[in-house]
Design a protein around this motif. Structure first.
Motif, PDB file in Angstrom:
ATOM      1  N   MET A  47       0.878  -1.532  -0.423  1.00 41.05           N
ATOM      2  CA  MET A  47       0.198   0.048   0.217  1.00 41.05           C
ATOM      3  C   MET A  47       0.678   1.525  -0.001  1.00 41.05           C
ATOM      4  SD  MET A  47      -3.034  -0.842  -0.146  1.00 41.05           S
ATOM      5  CE  MET A  47      -4.058   0.718   0.881  1.00 41.05           C
ATOM      6  N   PHE A  48       0.422   1.951  -0.787  1.00 44.85           N
ATOM      7  CA  PHE A  48       1.417   3.588  -0.908  1.00 44.85           C
ATOM      8  C   PHE A  48       1.275   4.306   0.125  1.00 44.85           C
ATOM      9  CE2 PHE A  48       1.051   8.190  -1.633  1.00 44.85           C
ATOM     10  CZ  PHE A  48       2.082   8.643  -2.045  1.00 44.85           C
ATOM     11  N   SER A  49       2.203   4.566   0.965  1.00 42.94           N
ATOM     12  CA  SER A  49       2.522   5.566   1.965  1.00 42.94           C
ATOM     13  C   SER A  49       3.224   6.904   2.384  1.00 42.94           C
ATOM     14  CB  SER A  49       2.547   4.427   3.252  1.00 42.94           C
ATOM     15  OG  SER A  49       2.892   4.950   4.594  1.00 42.94           O
ATOM     16  N   LEU A  50       2.553   7.931   2.204  1.00 48.24           N
ATOM     17  CA  LEU A  50       3.211   9.046   2.287  1.00 48.24           C
ATOM     18  C   LEU A  50       4.661   9.303   3.990  1.00 48.24           C
ATOM     19  CD1 LEU A  50       0.374  12.184   2.828  1.00 48.24           C
ATOM     20  CD2 LEU A  50       2.008  11.447   0.616  1.00 48.24           C
ATOM     21  N   THR A  51       4.921   8.043   4.807  1.00 49.28           N
ATOM     22  CA  THR A  51       5.962   7.956   5.504  1.00 49.28           C
ATOM     23  C   THR A  51       6.973   7.118   4.677  1.00 49.28           C
ATOM     24  OG1 THR A  51       4.240   8.312   7.032  1.00 49.28           O
ATOM     25  CG2 THR A  51       6.370   7.551   7.985  1.00 49.28           C
ATOM     26  N   ASP A  52       6.775   6.789   3.959  1.00 52.76           N
ATOM     27  CA  ASP A  52       7.749   5.437   3.612  1.00 52.76           C
ATOM     28  C   ASP A  52       7.867   5.520   1.918  1.00 52.76           C
ATOM     29  OD1 ASP A  52       7.317   4.210   6.209  1.00 52.76           O
ATOM     30  OD2 ASP A  52       6.028   2.838   5.475  1.00 52.76           O
ATOM     31  N   HIS A  53       7.658   6.068   1.338  1.00 52.35           N
ATOM     32  CA  HIS A  53       7.780   6.076  -0.045  1.00 52.35           C
ATOM     33  C   HIS A  53       7.502   7.668  -0.700  1.00 52.35           C
ATOM     34  CE1 HIS A  53       4.956   1.856   0.729  1.00 52.35           C
ATOM     35  NE2 HIS A  53       6.702   1.550   0.174  1.00 52.35           N
ATOM     36  N   PRO A  54       8.529   7.464  -2.277  1.00 55.70           N
ATOM     37  CA  PRO A  54       8.736   8.730  -2.837  1.00 55.70           C
ATOM     38  C   PRO A  54       7.199   9.125  -3.478  1.00 55.70           C
ATOM     39  CG  PRO A  54      10.110   7.884  -3.417  1.00 55.70           C
ATOM     40  CD  PRO A  54       9.631   6.260  -2.129  1.00 55.70           C
ATOM     41  N   HIS A  55       7.246  10.434  -3.227  1.00 58.52           N
ATOM     42  CA  HIS A  55       5.514  10.646  -4.068  1.00 58.52           C
ATOM     43  C   HIS A  55       5.934  12.732  -4.369  1.00 58.52           C
ATOM     44  CE1 HIS A  55       5.992  11.584   0.171  1.00 58.52           C
ATOM     45  NE2 HIS A  55       4.820  12.683   0.112  1.00 58.52           N
ATOM     46  N   ARG A  56       5.404  13.032  -5.416  1.00 58.28           N
ATOM     47  CA  ARG A  56       5.173  14.951  -5.156  1.00 58.28           C
ATOM     48  C   ARG A  56       4.071  14.729  -4.639  1.00 58.28           C
ATOM     49  NH1 ARG A  56       4.315  15.402 -10.881  1.00 58.28           N
ATOM     50  NH2 ARG A  56       5.395  17.507 -10.689  1.00 58.28           N
ATOM     51  N   ARG A  57       4.556  16.519  -4.203  1.00 61.50           N
ATOM     52  CA  ARG A  57       3.070  16.831  -3.364  1.00 61.50           C
ATOM     53  C   ARG A  57       2.789  17.872  -4.288  1.00 61.50           C
ATOM     54  NH1 ARG A  57       4.111  15.921   3.475  1.00 61.50           N
ATOM     55  NH2 ARG A  57       3.902  14.215   3.025  1.00 61.50           N
ATOM     56  N   TYR A  58       1.732  18.955  -4.491  1.00 56.74           N
ATOM     57  CA  TYR A  58       0.892  19.518  -4.621  1.00 56.74           C
ATOM     58  C   TYR A  58       1.322  21.221  -4.196  1.00 56.74           C
ATOM     59  CZ  TYR A  58      -1.916  22.577  -8.058  1.00 56.74           C
ATOM     60  OH  TYR A  58      -2.148  23.368  -8.142  1.00 56.74           O
ATOM     61  N   ASN A  59       1.638  22.308  -4.799  1.00 52.14           N
ATOM     62  CA  ASN A  59       1.402  23.110  -3.962  1.00 52.14           C
ATOM     63  C   ASN A  59       0.730  24.645  -4.203  1.00 52.14           C
ATOM     64  OD1 ASN A  59       1.748  25.990  -2.823  1.00 52.14           O
ATOM     65  ND2 ASN A  59       3.931  26.507  -2.770  1.00 52.14           N
ATOM     66  N   PRO A  60      -1.154  24.748  -3.656  1.00 49.20           N
ATOM     67  CA  PRO A  60      -2.077  25.121  -4.369  1.00 49.20           C
ATOM     68  C   PRO A  60      -1.674  26.786  -4.719  1.00 49.20           C
ATOM     69  CG  PRO A  60      -2.513  24.777  -1.969  1.00 49.20           C
ATOM     70  CD  PRO A  60      -1.876  24.514  -2.452  1.00 49.20           C
ATOM     71  N   LEU A  61      -0.552  27.626  -3.632  1.00 45.47           N
ATOM     72  CA  LEU A  61      -0.377  28.402  -3.937  1.00 45.47           C
ATOM     73  C   LEU A  61       0.263  29.008  -5.063  1.00 45.47           C
ATOM     74  CD1 LEU A  61       0.355  29.503  -0.262  1.00 45.47           C
ATOM     75  CD2 LEU A  61      -1.527  30.725  -1.375  1.00 45.47           C
TER      76      LEU A  61
END
Length: 359
Positions: free
Chosen positions: A1-15
């Motif tokens: 299962m995908f995890s924000l704590t363990d796996h590489p990912h991209r996050r979006y800045n709405p500003l």
């Protein structure tokens, strides 16, 4: 299962509508890169060689007054000038303002740069000043925003502080700067568009809605009071980057009530104290306020907030470098915002150098 704590990912800045790559698994890698020297922090309350201390001469020969609280003056080496003649430079391959502008294009930019000394004491920082003293600084910021913003050729007022030699501060005396520009700077343009689009689509403030989500989840909160919240934004780039957001939807510092100004001072002191306590060092950072432009338009979408960008990563001597992929592709971080917030929350609010306050 995908995890924000363990796996590489991209996050979006709405500003800013940008992305940041998060690589939490990289916190385990060894460090054999550059190690900074820890700054010597012992400074006298008054330094006769400091050009910002009361009564001392500055580089241009002006003598500072014997100020007792704050002191504001026009920067002796301003990056912007108010009397620049209006003009443009353009190559002949296009028209300025057209769908395809010239490949070579420049235009004049007027502005004013000021310095704000926070205290006459050479040995203090915001973290070591008391709340009433910081409130006076907030009042000065609000006054300068109003005065500079009222000038007909000023479209935006940027208030900021560079803290520490690592962030380019040329003088350790507690001070910040104000750069008032003719046009909106790039980051402000991006935040302006994002907030306007969100207001038009929802009828609400982007940051008010975001703050509601953060207060519900409590994962990235660092310091809160009745008027302001300091948190690690979901899309933070720097390891211990924070954002300070007003609970009430106001557009600028000058809109704050006296109670809210004191609340902002309280948040600033508590946040910077936690910063210092993290590695027991006078924490370097760039901190600045984003607020309503002063170009004459109402700007109802703007929601007052501040960004703090500290470079330290693992210790007082190991910093985050923005190089390689960060410069050529997009920003990247290792420690997650949630982990950073947890570390800051766990710190005491009594400054590590304070030997007088009761526990």
């Amino acid at each position: 299962m995908f995890s924000l704590t363990d796996h590489p990912h991209r996050r979006y800045n709405p500003l800013t509508r940008e992305w940041v790559l998060v690589s939490p698994h990289r916190t385990k890698r060894p460090w054999q890169g550059q190690v900074e020297q820890s700054a010597h922090e012992q400074r006298p309350p008054y330094d006769p060689t400091c050009y910002l201390c009361p009564g001392n001469a500055r580089a241009n020969g002006a003598i500072n007054p014997q100020y007792e609280h704050t002191f504001v003056f026009t920067n002796d080496f301003s990056a912007l000038l108010p009397d620049v003649p209006s003009g443009e430079y353009a190559s002949s391959d296009g028209e300025p303002g057209s769908a395809v502008p010239p490949l070579l294009y420049a235009r004049s930019e007027r502005g004013i740069c000021r310095v704000v000394c926070f205290s006459p004491r050479h040995d203090l920082t915001l973290a070591e000043m008391d709340v009433p003293a910081i409130t006076r600084v907030v009042d000065v910021w609000a006054q300068e925003y109003e005065e500079l913003g009222a000038l007909p050729f000023i479209g935006y007022v940027q208030i900021f502080e560079n803290r520490g030699a690592m962030m380019g501060a040329s003088n350790p005396h507690p001070h910040g700067q104000i750069w008032a520009t003719e046009r909106l700077p790039l980051t402000i343009m991006r935040e302006d568009v994002a907030q306007r689009d969100y207001l038009e689509a929802t009828g609400r403030s982007l940051l008010a809605d975001y703050l509601t989500l953060e207060l519900e989840r409590e994962e990235r909160l660092v310091v809160v009071n009745d008027h302001f919240v300091a948190l690690i934004p979901f899309w933070a780039v720097w390891p211990f980057e924070t954002m300070i957001i007003s609970r009430r939807h106001v557009g600028a510092l000058s809109d704050l009530t006296p109670e809210e100004r004191s609340g902002l001072a309280d948040i600033l002191k508590r946040l910077t104290t936690r910063y210092d306590n993290l590695f027991q060092v006078s924490f370097p950072y760039s901190l600045g306020f984003h607020q309503r432009p002063t170009d004459g338009a109402p700007h109802p979408a703007w929601h007052l907030h501040a960004h703090a960008y500290p470079p330290l990563l693992r210790s007082a001597t190991v910093r985050k470098f923005m190089v390689g992929f960060e410069l050529l592709a997009e920003a990247q971080r290792d420690i997650t915002p949630e982990q950073a917030a947890e570390r800051l929350r766990a710190l005491p609010e009594r400054h590590y150098r304070d030997t007088t306050a009761s526990p």
